[in-house]
Design an enzyme around this catalytic site. Sequence first.
Site, PDB file in Angstrom:
ATOM      1  N   ILE A  55      60.460  19.240  -7.322  1.00 34.96           N
ATOM      2  CA  ILE A  55      61.359  19.857  -8.302  1.00 34.96           C
ATOM      3  C   ILE A  55      62.755  20.028  -7.712  1.00 34.96           C
ATOM      4  O   ILE A  55      63.754  19.807  -8.395  1.00 34.96           O
ATOM      5  CB  ILE A  55      60.801  21.207  -8.793  1.00 34.96           C
ATOM      6  CG1 ILE A  55      59.425  21.023  -9.439  1.00 34.96           C
ATOM      7  CG2 ILE A  55      61.763  21.872  -9.772  1.00 34.96           C
ATOM      8  CD1 ILE A  55      59.388  20.111 -10.641  1.00 34.96           C
ATOM      9  N   CYS A  56      62.852  20.392  -6.454  1.00 39.83           N
ATOM     10  CA  CYS A  56      64.166  20.531  -5.808  1.00 39.83           C
ATOM     11  C   CYS A  56      64.883  19.187  -5.810  1.00 39.83           C
ATOM     12  O   CYS A  56      66.068  19.102  -6.149  1.00 39.83           O
ATOM     13  CB  CYS A  56      64.020  21.059  -4.386  1.00 39.83           C
ATOM     14  SG  CYS A  56      63.204  22.661  -4.282  1.00 39.83           S
ATOM     15  N   ALA A  57      64.164  18.137  -5.437  1.00 35.56           N
ATOM     16  CA  ALA A  57      64.745  16.794  -5.437  1.00 35.56           C
ATOM     17  C   ALA A  57      65.171  16.400  -6.845  1.00 35.56           C
ATOM     18  O   ALA A  57      66.248  15.826  -7.038  1.00 35.56           O
ATOM     19  CB  ALA A  57      63.734  15.806  -4.865  1.00 35.56           C
TER      20      ALA A  57
ATOM     21  N   SER B 140      66.165  18.348  -9.236  1.00 33.72           N
ATOM     22  CA  SER B 140      67.373  19.076  -9.636  1.00 33.72           C
ATOM     23  C   SER B 140      68.617  18.453  -8.995  1.00 33.72           C
ATOM     24  O   SER B 140      69.667  18.355  -9.637  1.00 33.72           O
ATOM     25  CB  SER B 140      67.274  20.567  -9.300  1.00 33.72           C
ATOM     26  OG  SER B 140      67.388  20.812  -7.922  1.00 33.72           O
TER      27      SER B 140
END
Length: 166
Positions: A59-61, A63
């Site tokens: 999810i961080c990637a 975003s």
Amino acid sequence: MATITLKGNTLQTAGELPEIGSKAPDFELVKKDLSTTTLKDFEGFNLILNIFPSVDTGICAASVREFNKQAASLTDTKVVCISRDLPFAQERFCGAEGIENVINLSDFRTGQFGKDYKVEMTSGPLKALHSRAIVVLDKEGTVRYTEQVPEIVQEPDYTAALNALK
């Protein structure tokens, strides 16, 4: 403290995000060349602070990829992705993904950004990392929008963040 979840398990953060209408706390974060930068270095630009635990998670990637795509058309706005990842990991990820429209900064040295912006997780398996949050600042450094994403594995509201500056 803000209460968030990680796959349904309750976690706490250091507090509530900065208030809308308040001046953003200053910061000193580490760039890819290991030099430091502060909020003042972004004077004259709107900022979207994309804050997350680690670029090495899905999810961080996602975003970073999404804001990179959206930021390509922004002329007076910079997207700053902030985590406690080492700058080398941030640079490796962006290089491999061809990401050029966001600025990665690291809070690995002191964690002070996480404390000042109240995104430091204070409990759970990701304790001391940053929660997933968005803080949007106008050109004067005033907070215009915040989102403490309630579930770590949920993406932020990209549209709301981008629309906050219209």
